[in-house]
Write a protein that holds these residues in place. Structure first.
Motif, PDB file in Angstrom:
ATOM      1  N   GLU A 179      40.150  35.359  41.547  1.00 33.47           N
ATOM      2  CA  GLU A 179      39.943  36.634  42.243  1.00 33.47           C
ATOM      3  C   GLU A 179      38.458  36.949  42.423  1.00 33.47           C
ATOM      4  O   GLU A 179      38.105  37.785  43.242  1.00 33.47           O
ATOM      5  CB  GLU A 179      40.677  37.784  41.543  1.00 33.47           C
ATOM      6  CG  GLU A 179      40.142  38.178  40.187  1.00 33.47           C
ATOM      7  CD  GLU A 179      40.926  37.522  39.069  1.00 33.47           C
ATOM      8  OE1 GLU A 179      41.550  36.459  39.313  1.00 33.47           O
ATOM      9  OE2 GLU A 179      40.916  38.054  37.943  1.00 33.47           O
ATOM     10  N   LEU A 180      37.583  36.263  41.649  1.00 30.03           N
ATOM     11  CA  LEU A 180      36.151  36.516  41.827  1.00 30.03           C
ATOM     12  C   LEU A 180      35.699  36.085  43.213  1.00 30.03           C
ATOM     13  O   LEU A 180      34.938  36.787  43.876  1.00 30.03           O
ATOM     14  CB  LEU A 180      35.340  35.781  40.753  1.00 30.03           C
ATOM     15  CG  LEU A 180      35.462  36.315  39.333  1.00 30.03           C
ATOM     16  CD1 LEU A 180      34.475  35.607  38.426  1.00 30.03           C
ATOM     17  CD2 LEU A 180      35.233  37.811  39.289  1.00 30.03           C
ATOM     18  N   ALA A 189      37.100  38.573  45.642  1.00 29.78           N
ATOM     19  CA  ALA A 189      36.358  39.833  45.591  1.00 29.78           C
ATOM     20  C   ALA A 189      35.063  39.697  46.378  1.00 29.78           C
ATOM     21  O   ALA A 189      34.734  40.549  47.204  1.00 29.78           O
ATOM     22  CB  ALA A 189      36.060  40.213  44.143  1.00 29.78           C
ATOM     23  N   LEU A 198      28.351  30.461  38.123  1.00 34.34           N
ATOM     24  CA  LEU A 198      29.342  30.463  37.045  1.00 34.34           C
ATOM     25  C   LEU A 198      29.712  29.054  36.602  1.00 34.34           C
ATOM     26  O   LEU A 198      30.311  28.865  35.547  1.00 34.34           O
ATOM     27  CB  LEU A 198      30.595  31.230  37.479  1.00 34.34           C
ATOM     28  CG  LEU A 198      30.411  32.751  37.555  1.00 34.34           C
ATOM     29  CD1 LEU A 198      31.666  33.420  38.082  1.00 34.34           C
ATOM     30  CD2 LEU A 198      30.048  33.315  36.198  1.00 34.34           C
ATOM     31  N   GLY A 219      21.578  36.203  36.990  1.00 37.24           N
ATOM     32  CA  GLY A 219      21.172  37.282  37.892  1.00 37.24           C
ATOM     33  C   GLY A 219      20.499  36.793  39.154  1.00 37.24           C
ATOM     34  O   GLY A 219      19.737  37.524  39.777  1.00 37.24           O
ATOM     35  N   ARG A 232      42.492  42.997  38.037  1.00 36.40           N
ATOM     36  CA  ARG A 232      41.669  42.573  36.903  1.00 36.40           C
ATOM     37  C   ARG A 232      40.190  42.832  37.186  1.00 36.40           C
ATOM     38  O   ARG A 232      39.343  42.079  36.767  1.00 36.40           O
ATOM     39  CB  ARG A 232      41.894  41.100  36.574  1.00 36.40           C
ATOM     40  CG  ARG A 232      43.331  40.706  36.277  1.00 36.40           C
ATOM     41  CD  ARG A 232      43.862  41.182  34.951  1.00 36.40           C
ATOM     42  NE  ARG A 232      42.809  41.381  33.962  1.00 36.40           N
ATOM     43  CZ  ARG A 232      43.022  41.769  32.732  1.00 36.40           C
ATOM     44  NH1 ARG A 232      44.235  42.025  32.332  1.00 36.40           N
ATOM     45  NH2 ARG A 232      42.019  41.942  31.908  1.00 36.40           N
ATOM     46  N   ALA A 290      37.790  42.005  38.657  1.00 33.33           N
ATOM     47  CA  ALA A 290      37.038  40.956  39.349  1.00 33.33           C
ATOM     48  C   ALA A 290      35.549  41.274  39.424  1.00 33.33           C
ATOM     49  O   ALA A 290      34.905  41.075  40.451  1.00 33.33           O
ATOM     50  CB  ALA A 290      37.605  40.722  40.756  1.00 33.33           C
ATOM     51  N   LEU A 291      34.993  41.760  38.327  1.00 29.55           N
ATOM     52  CA  LEU A 291      33.537  41.934  38.279  1.00 29.55           C
ATOM     53  C   LEU A 291      32.910  40.566  38.040  1.00 29.55           C
ATOM     54  O   LEU A 291      33.489  39.718  37.387  1.00 29.55           O
ATOM     55  CB  LEU A 291      33.153  42.889  37.152  1.00 29.55           C
ATOM     56  CG  LEU A 291      33.689  44.312  37.289  1.00 29.55           C
ATOM     57  CD1 LEU A 291      33.234  45.160  36.102  1.00 29.55           C
ATOM     58  CD2 LEU A 291      33.233  44.945  38.588  1.00 29.55           C
ATOM     59  N   PHE A 292      31.695  40.380  38.581  1.00 27.28           N
ATOM     60  CA  PHE A 292      31.028  39.093  38.412  1.00 27.28           C
ATOM     61  C   PHE A 292      30.384  39.057  37.027  1.00 27.28           C
ATOM     62  O   PHE A 292      29.476  39.841  36.746  1.00 27.28           O
ATOM     63  CB  PHE A 292      29.988  38.890  39.508  1.00 27.28           C
ATOM     64  CG  PHE A 292      30.565  39.022  40.888  1.00 27.28           C
ATOM     65  CD1 PHE A 292      31.673  38.270  41.265  1.00 27.28           C
ATOM     66  CD2 PHE A 292      30.034  39.907  41.806  1.00 27.28           C
ATOM     67  CE1 PHE A 292      32.231  38.395  42.522  1.00 27.28           C
ATOM     68  CE2 PHE A 292      30.583  40.037  43.070  1.00 27.28           C
ATOM     69  CZ  PHE A 292      31.676  39.282  43.421  1.00 27.28           C
ATOM     70  N   PRO A 293      30.846  38.143  36.163  1.00 22.75           N
ATOM     71  CA  PRO A 293      30.385  38.183  34.767  1.00 22.75           C
ATOM     72  C   PRO A 293      28.923  37.802  34.600  1.00 22.75           C
ATOM     73  O   PRO A 293      28.325  38.105  33.574  1.00 22.75           O
ATOM     74  CB  PRO A 293      31.291  37.169  34.060  1.00 22.75           C
ATOM     75  CG  PRO A 293      31.819  36.292  35.142  1.00 22.75           C
ATOM     76  CD  PRO A 293      31.848  37.106  36.395  1.00 22.75           C
ATOM     77  N   MET A 301      26.475  38.874  36.422  1.00 24.46           N
ATOM     78  CA  MET A 301      25.593  39.897  36.970  1.00 24.46           C
ATOM     79  C   MET A 301      25.710  41.172  36.132  1.00 24.46           C
ATOM     80  O   MET A 301      26.740  41.444  35.536  1.00 24.46           O
ATOM     81  CB  MET A 301      26.002  40.235  38.413  1.00 24.46           C
ATOM     82  CG  MET A 301      25.925  39.067  39.366  1.00 24.46           C
ATOM     83  SD  MET A 301      26.394  39.617  41.028  1.00 24.46           S
ATOM     84  CE  MET A 301      26.622  38.035  41.836  1.00 24.46           C
TER      85      MET A 301
END
Lengths: 295, 362
Positions: A189-190, A193, A212, A294, B94, B96-99, B101
């Motif tokens: 889902e990332l 999104a 990632l 970042g 869920r 879906a935040l970017f882990p 960042m």
């Protein structure tokens, strides 16, 4: 396939294990621990200690290494080869890992088989295969002569380039599997999104998937680099004496010249540098986890 | 704060779905669905899992391509447009935040994708953080936040670029009950403030009833009923909707009697008079009546009566289970005061206004 990917992942990424009692834990690991101490740690300590204790406490063996530029050339070549093989394996391996993580069904099984099967074949066999390609009467020379591009067979084998190619091919699965594992661990889902929030397919890859998957890239790179530093059979057979690497040198010192203290001193240097790289990489990875990329 | 809040106001875009069909091989996930959402409206797609609600949302978002039909957002046909060019906001179950960042980087992500940077991006991220009451959390890692906070970040990230349409896929599914109710109100408040159109997928009926302007109740890939919460609750258009929304007693029986229709309960001699206007054609039917619309009455003077089998105390109300005939057990939720003196095994009459009972063909 997943067994190996799993063990690699478990090694590099913390996975909470089921909790066993202390006594049971020790009972279970005791046999291996004894074997390791008796058959690995003890001989290594004994062997490495030769470098400073033979015949009496001395640094002469190390001094000899520092004096001989020949050794330095080989050491440098070993690290250069390791670096080049790592970069090549990364460039070739990442797309394969990405494909493996993103296809399903028969294709996934086929790609996994292509990646894993070579691991079941002896390194010796995988090394000799390159003679079929690069030898004087190998495929490439035959083709080049048949097409009239050259009229003498080219010297392809016994070159550093040949060593790079063969080692990259042999180490490729070691690069692919950790990258694959980290790509598979990214929640799907990332990507969705990111796309829903306005990222193009390329943007999703650049800003989400690639950062990632970096832990997997780091794990694969460290594994390939360190394994390539100790490569023995492939550089010896394909590279020949002119592209000698440190493992071959150590073997020669020990078996040909029976100079065990010298071999021990070389081994110590190789081990110290390797450990230093592992520690630096581990440190960098942990920092990365705390601060985030970042990018 | 005021200057910023006016800045966050966007105009909602209407959504028009026409003849939408989605097939996976032989499986039909969505069957000829038409759905109009007005600008600024909050519409909930409500249904059990596998009802096709998420498929519809994913087709609006562009993650699924319809087998047939068209999707329009803001008067523009987007049926074949990729998700990143539909200018939608999206919130997932869920989060879906970017882990990798920080909170601020997460919220700034859609701005970065739109090449909005520098001071403007910072102002907007700050405003979005303030909007979800997370001022000062910008530099945190998302893993340091609680579930509710993470969902607020996801919300801020979806709203930071003032999308005219916000799509939400069970966004509160992972939260516990109290937090869920709090977030329902917060999302509703935010939506009214920014004016975006919202399509909200949920399987939680109370969530849909609380938040939505209109609810599309889905089952088997079809919209069963589409209307305001009150209409859905009070006048369900079929037995599925009546059973899915709220608590409902179903009593099997037959409709008979032409001008003065009655409902004959199966396995019993009892008959219940029906509202003449709303009565369906004669034949096997199913009567639906909500527990809170039933009063307990004198068994002798009531059309329908039975034996009290169970009484469940629930504070202000008591749920009385009354067996009528041989099959049906009817549950009446009555004020606790009305149940004083009623004992297990007593005969009790069941009374309701004829027009509140719905009868559906069986």
């Amino acid at each position: 396939m997943s067994a190996r990917a799993d063990s690699v992942r478990r090694y590099f990424f913390a996975v909470t294990a089921q909790q066993y009692s202390r006594a049971l834990t020790w009972t279970l690991i005791a046999p291996l621990l004894v074997l390791l101490l008796a058959a690995f740690v003890w001989p290594i300590v004994k062997f490495l200690s030769l470098s400073v204790l033979d015949p009496s406490p001395t640094l002469a063996h190390f001094a000899e290494i520092f004096d001989r530029t020949f050794y330095w050339t080989i050491l440098l070549r070993t690290f250069r080869t390791g670096l080049i093989v790592t970069v090549m394996a990364l460039l070739l391996g990442y797309p394969v890992a990405y494909l493996m993580a993103n296809v399903r069904g028969l294709w996934a099984a086929a790609i996994a088989a292509i990646v894993i099967l070579p691991l079941w074949i002896s390194i010796l066999v995988r090394t000799f295969v390159w003679f079929i390609f690069l030898g004087r009467t190998g495929l490439i020379n035959k083709a080049a002569m048949g097409l009239g591009i050259v009229d003498q067979p080219m010297r392809l084998i016994n070159t550093e380039v040949a060593v790079w190619l063969a080692m990259t091919q042999i180490l490729l699965p070691v690069m692919i599997l950790p990258i694959y594992a980290s790509l598979r661990a990214i929640p799907p889902e990332l990507g969705k999104a990111a796309e829903g929030l306005g990222a193009s397919k390329a943007g999703v890859f650049r800003h989400v998937i690639l950062p990632l998957s970096l832990p997997g890239v780091a794990a694969g790179a460290v594994l390939v680099f360190i394994m390539s530093l100790g490569f023995f059979i492939t550089p010896m057979l394909i590279g020949g004496p002119r592209s000698m690497m440190i493992a071959t040198l150590i073997t020669e010192q020990a078996t040909k010249f029976l100079d065990w203290p010298e071999a021990a001193a070389l081994s110590t240097i190789l081990m110290v540098i390797t450990l230093a790289i592992v520690i630096v990489f581990n440190r960098a990875l942990r920092l990365d986890r705390v601060m985030g990329s970042g990018a | 704060m005021n200057a910023i809040s006016t800045d966050m106001v966007a105009t909602g875009a209407p959504v028009a779905i026409r003849g939408l069909e989605k097939r996976y091989g032989a499986v039909v996930a969505v069957h000829q669905v038409d759905l109009e959402v007005k600008a600024g409206e909050f519409v909930a797609l409500l249904g059990p899992s596998g009802s096709g609600k998420t498929t519809i949302l994913m087709t609006i978002a562009g993650f699924e391509t319809p087998t047939a039909g068209s999707i329009g957002i803001g008067g523009r046909d987007v049926t074949v447009l990729p998700p990143n060019r539909r200018n939608i906001g999206m919130v997932f179950q869920r989060y879906a935040l970017f882990p990798h960042m920080t909170v601020a980087e997460n919220i700034g992500f859609p701005l970065r994708m739109r090449k909005i940077g520098g001071a403007e991006a910072r102002t907007r991220v700050e405003a979005a953080l303030a909007m979800v009451r997370l001022e000062g959390y910008g530099d945190r890692r998302t893993s340091q936040l609680s579930g509710g906070q993470q969902q607020r970040v996801a919300l801020a990230r979806a709203l930071v670029y003032n999308p005219p349409l916000l799509l939400m896929d069970e966004p509160l599914g992972a939260l516990d009950k109290n937090l869920r109710e709090e977030m329902q109100l917060e999302i509703k408040r935010l939506q009214q403030r920014v004016g975006a159109t919202v399509v909200y997928v949920t399987h939680d009926q109370s969530e849909a009833l609380t938040m939505a302007d209109r609810i599309a109740v889905m089952d088997g890939g079809r919209i069963q009923q589409y209307g305001p919460p009150r209409e859905i609750y009070d006048s369900p258009s079929n037995a599925f909707v009546a059973g899915f929304i709220g608590e409902t007693n179903f009593i099997d029986g037959h409709v008979a009697g032409g001008a003065k229709p009655v409902f004959a309960v199966d396995g019993s001699e009892q008959k219940v008079a029906l509202e003449a206007s709303g009565a369906p054609r004669e034949g096997p039917s199913r009567l639906a009546i909500r527990p809170e619309l039933i009063r307990l009455g004198d068994p002798a003077g009531s059309e329908l009566s039975g034996t009290v089998e169970e009484m469940i105390y629930g504070g202000g109300t008591v749920a009385c289970h009354v067996r009528v005939g041989n099959g049906a057990v009817v549950m009446a939720r009555v004020p606790a005061a009305d149940a004083i003196g009623v004992r297990l095994g007593d005969r009790a009459g069941l009374v309701w206004q004829a027009d509140r009972a719905k009868v559906f063909p069986r």
